[in-house]
Design an enzyme around this catalytic site. Structure first.
Site, PDB file in Angstrom:
ATOM      1  N   ARG A   1       0.839  -1.184   0.000  1.00 51.94           N
ATOM      2  CA  ARG A   1       0.000   0.000   0.000  1.00 51.94           C
ATOM      3  C   ARG A   1       0.873   1.232   0.000  1.00 51.94           C
ATOM      4  O   ARG A   1       2.025   1.186   0.424  1.00 51.94           O
ATOM      5  CB  ARG A   1      -0.880  -0.001   1.248  1.00 51.94           C
ATOM      6  CG  ARG A   1      -1.822  -1.173   1.233  1.00 51.94           C
ATOM      7  CD  ARG A   1      -2.501  -1.300   2.552  1.00 51.94           C
ATOM      8  NE  ARG A   1      -3.627  -2.238   2.410  1.00 51.94           N
ATOM      9  CZ  ARG A   1      -4.428  -2.563   3.401  1.00 51.94           C
ATOM     10  NH1 ARG A   1      -4.263  -2.025   4.590  1.00 51.94           N
ATOM     11  NH2 ARG A   1      -5.411  -3.408   3.193  1.00 51.94           N
ATOM     12  N   THR A   2       0.302   2.336  -0.461  1.00 49.32           N
ATOM     13  CA  THR A   2       1.031   3.583  -0.431  1.00 49.32           C
ATOM     14  C   THR A   2       1.187   4.029   1.012  1.00 49.32           C
ATOM     15  O   THR A   2       0.216   4.359   1.669  1.00 49.32           O
ATOM     16  CB  THR A   2       0.299   4.667  -1.230  1.00 49.32           C
ATOM     17  OG1 THR A   2       0.047   4.168  -2.528  1.00 49.32           O
ATOM     18  CG2 THR A   2       1.157   5.905  -1.338  1.00 49.32           C
ATOM     19  N   GLN A   3       2.410   4.010   1.505  1.00 52.00           N
ATOM     20  CA  GLN A   3       2.661   4.479   2.863  1.00 52.00           C
ATOM     21  C   GLN A   3       3.243   5.883   2.842  1.00 52.00           C
ATOM     22  O   GLN A   3       3.337   6.535   3.853  1.00 52.00           O
ATOM     23  CB  GLN A   3       3.638   3.540   3.572  1.00 52.00           C
ATOM     24  CG  GLN A   3       3.176   2.112   3.631  1.00 52.00           C
ATOM     25  CD  GLN A   3       1.998   1.919   4.576  1.00 52.00           C
ATOM     26  OE1 GLN A   3       1.697   2.789   5.385  1.00 52.00           O
ATOM     27  NE2 GLN A   3       1.325   0.785   4.472  1.00 52.00           N
TER      28      GLN A   3
END
Lengths: 266, 275, 245
Positions: free
Chosen positions: A42-44
């Protein structure tokens, strides 16, 4: 593989270490959380980023500005990126934050507009509807802990009414007659408010353009992740117009007089 | 009862190129009591004749509110209508949730028509046994649509469905050109006159068997209606004013229409399932 | 331990809300400033929402959650309207909100809610909630950024805490509407002075019980009627400017 370049090494992460004081081996922890987590990432954090977007209301509609830079950390990686995107005939979407997430948003909006066009029944989506749609998308993604890492401005003009609203990766929304994302919220927003508030119905397109240009110039002077190439979008009853990218006129000769900038004379 | 061997499965054409099950579904609509819809420049209205299953029973609901800007009147199987109206309500609300706009009426009607079409083509399904008149309002003003179980939807100036609706249609065809500039009161009166044509000989419209659905600004005597005039259903005492405004049939150039109403089909016994 | 950065799905958008119930009215108020950190995002973002013509909901905390929650509540109320052809009574709305909040017990709506309106028996009501659904009916409640400034003031002025009545007299159980409105306005002007996240504008919704007249509301400038129920409850909104600095 690990798709987060910041985990590979350089560049360092400016978000939590603006002055590069942190040892380089300290990395964000993307360790698997369960047996299947390897397959999902996921985009962190944003990777290739755009900086501020500015927008104001004026007499005939809304005007927006964003520069053409997409940065990779502190590297000015892409210098001809368009961050103002037309959506239908009444709306422009401007984006700061992660550029790949922005391109994904462009894609789903374009698909949406094709579906609307195909219905061909005279019920066009206006800026208010598009903003509401975006806020639902952004909020849904944040609720899945998988955000689209952007700050977005939606500007438009439809049925005689100006529209200008904000939505970000948390799904937070608000509207005002002047809006600015990113660094612009700190540097440009006060300038825009002073120039625009209370004069929304008097400002001409020329005046509005000047206000944005001046603010973009200040941002270029002060925001290290900005560029002197930018575009303007104007949305009025005549539809959407986005300029070719243009250059800011800047002067740097004052820098000579600043101690610590040029060659020291004493 | 049987027509032929192409009866049992609606996905099989007859040699004449017809889908018998779909036609039987249209027949179910004709069994339901009548509903009438018409519109002016400012209003769209529905009128329906409610039936009860007997002296001891209440009257079947004929109208449903879908949203502030959409309402329907039904003829046919009430239970099927509830499934479809529930779907329409979901569509209307998701439009408000996702786009913060009232769902465009044509798309709503298109959506149920598409649902109905699937039932005329896929194996193991049956068509809906109900027809709708849908009124709705959007930027371009009031609209009236008919939806039928065959999967069609059409827009109309005025329309009627259900038992003996042909008589009402005859009345509407005669007068529809004047509807555009009608006041709400006149429009309702026309609607009631049309609905009256569908009655069996010894019956008449009363506050128990008549429903009126209105979309548009309030009538002169109406209270508690918002400015634009959200969809509202009038029942019981509230329809009295309108019923009282009707012109008695003898004087209302009725001979022709009455003649049309006279050969009423005998197959009009009230049935439990039908609204 | 390696440096961890986890996406934080919450934010706090400042502002304060407040509601006070009278015997035949209810006042629900909130300021209109929306902030994040030291930024003023906008000077006008409503936090008080009409649910029905006799129930008003004020939300405070994380604005995105608040707006989404109000949308969801409104949808549930619409289904109730479809099913019952009438508006949901306020005590039922209160229980509905508790259920909806608790449904997100393990990923809460970061929102403090205050619900105000008129009960079926005609009395003014205020219900206050915490983010996971604990709720109670009260006479008055403040929540949000300046809760700690406003609530003690209300305790003193509404509940007469730390006051002693003159000998032979007692304090009133309910105050008249004009007094309550003045208290609300004073609460917000003071909160604006002392809290940086409060200011810009004040929105007060007023619900009057059926057959209770205007209760002195006609003495206020700039009152707008927002609706009325068929039974006779009336809903008004009253707006005031607050300092913008």
């Amino acid at each position: 593989m690990d798709h987060f370049p910041t985990n590979w090494g350089r560049p360092r992460n400016d978000a939590w270490d603006p002055y590069a004081t942190y040892p380089i081996h300290q990395r964000p922890n993307n360790a698997p959380k369960d047996a299947f987590a390897d397959g999902v990432q996921r985009t962190q954090q944003p990777i290739v980023t755009g900086t501020s977007v500015l927008a104001i209301k004026f007499k005939d509609g809304v005007m927006m500005a964003a520069d053409n830079l997409a940065s990779y950390g502190s590297l000015a990686r892409f210098r001809d990126i368009q961050r103002l995107h037309p959506v239908g005939n009444h709306t422009v979407l401007g984006a700061g934050g992660d550029m790949s997430d922005f391109q994904y948003l462009q894609m789903i909006l374009d698909e949406l507009m094709v579906d609307e066009f195909a219905a061909a029944d005279g019920h066009a989506l206006g800026p208010a509807e598009i903003h509401n749609y975006l806020s639902e998308v952004m909020y849904a993604r944040r609720s899945k802990m998988n955000p689209l890492w952007n700050s977005l401005l939606v500007g438009g003009f439809k049925d005689g009414k100006s529209f200008l609203s904000y939505v970000d990766l948390l799904g937070t929304t608000y509207s005002a007659s002047t809006l600015a994302t990113g660094y612009g919220a700190y540097i440009a927003q006060p300038l825009l408010r002073r120039a625009v508030e209370g004069r929304e119905h008097e400002l001409t397109a020329d005046q509005a353009r000047k206000i944005l240009e001046d603010s973009m110039r200040v941002l270029f002077y002060r925001d290290a992740r900005s560029l002197d190439q930018y575009q303007l979008a104007t949305i009025t009853k005549d539809g959407v117009e986005i300029t070719e990218s243009r250059k800011l006129e800047t002067t740097w000769d004052f820098a000579e007089g600043i101690r610590g900038y040029g060659a020291q004379t004493q | 009862m049987f027509r032929n061997t192409y009866d049992s499965d609606n996905t099989v054409f007859s040699p004449q190129g017809r889908l018998h099950q779909v036609e039987y579904a249209l027949e179910a609509v004709k069994q339901g009591s009548a509903a009438v819809g018409l519109r002016s420049k400012t209003h769209a209205i529905l009128l329906a004749l409610k039936r009860s299953t007997g002296e001891l029973a209440s009257y079947q609901q004929k109208m449903f509110r879908i949203d502030d800007h959409v309402g329907i009147a039904i003829a046919g199987l009430t239970s099927d209508a509830r499934v479809l109206s529930n779907f329409m309500r979901q569509q209307a609300m998701s439009s408000r949730m996702i786009f913060n706009r009232p769902v465009p009426v044509n798309r709503l009607v298109g959506a149920i028509a598409d649902k109905a079409q699937v039932n005329t083509q896929e194996y193991g399904r049956r068509p809906y046994g109900v027809g709708f008149l849908v009124i709705g309002q959007d930027q371009s003003g009031p609209h009236l649509y008919e939806f039928s179980p065959a999967g069609n939807s059409y827009e109309y100036y005025a329309m009627s469905i259900g038992a003996r609706s042909q008589s009402a249609k005859t009345y509407l065809e005669k007068h529809y050109k004047t509807f555009d500039d009608c006041s709400l009161e006149d429009l309702v009166r026309h609607g009631l006159h049309a609905l009256r044509e569908t009655l069996q000989q010894d019956k008449e419209l009363n506050i128990n068997n008549t429903s009126i659905g209105i979309l548009g600004p309030a009538a002169t005597h109406e209270t508690g209606v918002s400015g634009v005039g959200a969809f509202r259903i009038l029942d019981g005492e509230k329809v009295k004013v309108f019923l009282d405004s009707m012109v008695p049939k003898e004087t209302a150039d009725a001979p022709a229409a009455a003649a049309a109403a006279a050969p009423a089909p005998a197959a009009d016994e009230d049935v439990q399932m039908e609204g | 331990m390696a440096q961890q950065r986890q996406f934080n799905p919450y934010s706090n958008n400042g502002g304060t809300i407040l509601a006070i119930a009278g015997s035949t009215f209810s006042v629900i108020a909130g300021d209109t400033r929306q902030t994040e950190g030291y930024n003023i995002q906008t000077r006008y973002a409503p936090k008080v929402f009409r649910l029905t013509d006799k129930a008003v909901l004020a939300t405070n905390g994380f604005a995105a959650d608040g707006n989404q929650f109000v949308k969801k509540v409104r949808q549930r109320l619409e289904w109730y309207r479809h099913a019952h052809s009438k508006e949901m009574p306020i005590r039922a709305i209160a229980r509905l909100i508790q259920t909806m909040l608790y449904g997100r017990r393990f990923f809460p709506y970061y929102v403090y809610n205050i619900l105000g309106g008129i009960e079926e028996d005609g009395s003014g009501a205020v219900y206050s909630f915490d983010p996971v659904g604990s709720y109670e009916r009260e006479t008055c409640r403040a929540a949000g950024a300046a809760q700690s400034l406003v609530q003690p003031f209300l305790d003193n002025q509404i509940y007469f805490k730390n006051q002693t009545p003159p000998p032979g007299q007692s304090f009133p159980a309910h105050l008249p509407l004009p007094t309550v409105l003045e208290l609300v306005i004073d609460s917000f002007t003071s909160a604006t002075e002392r809290h940086i996240e409060v200011g810009d504008g004040l929105e007060m919704y007023i619900v009057l019980a059926r057959d209770s007249g205007l209760q002195g509301l006609d003495g206020f400038q700039g009152v707008t009627e927002m609706g009325a129920t068929p039974e006779g409850e009336k809903l008004f909104v009253l707006r005031r400017n607050l300092k913008r600095d």
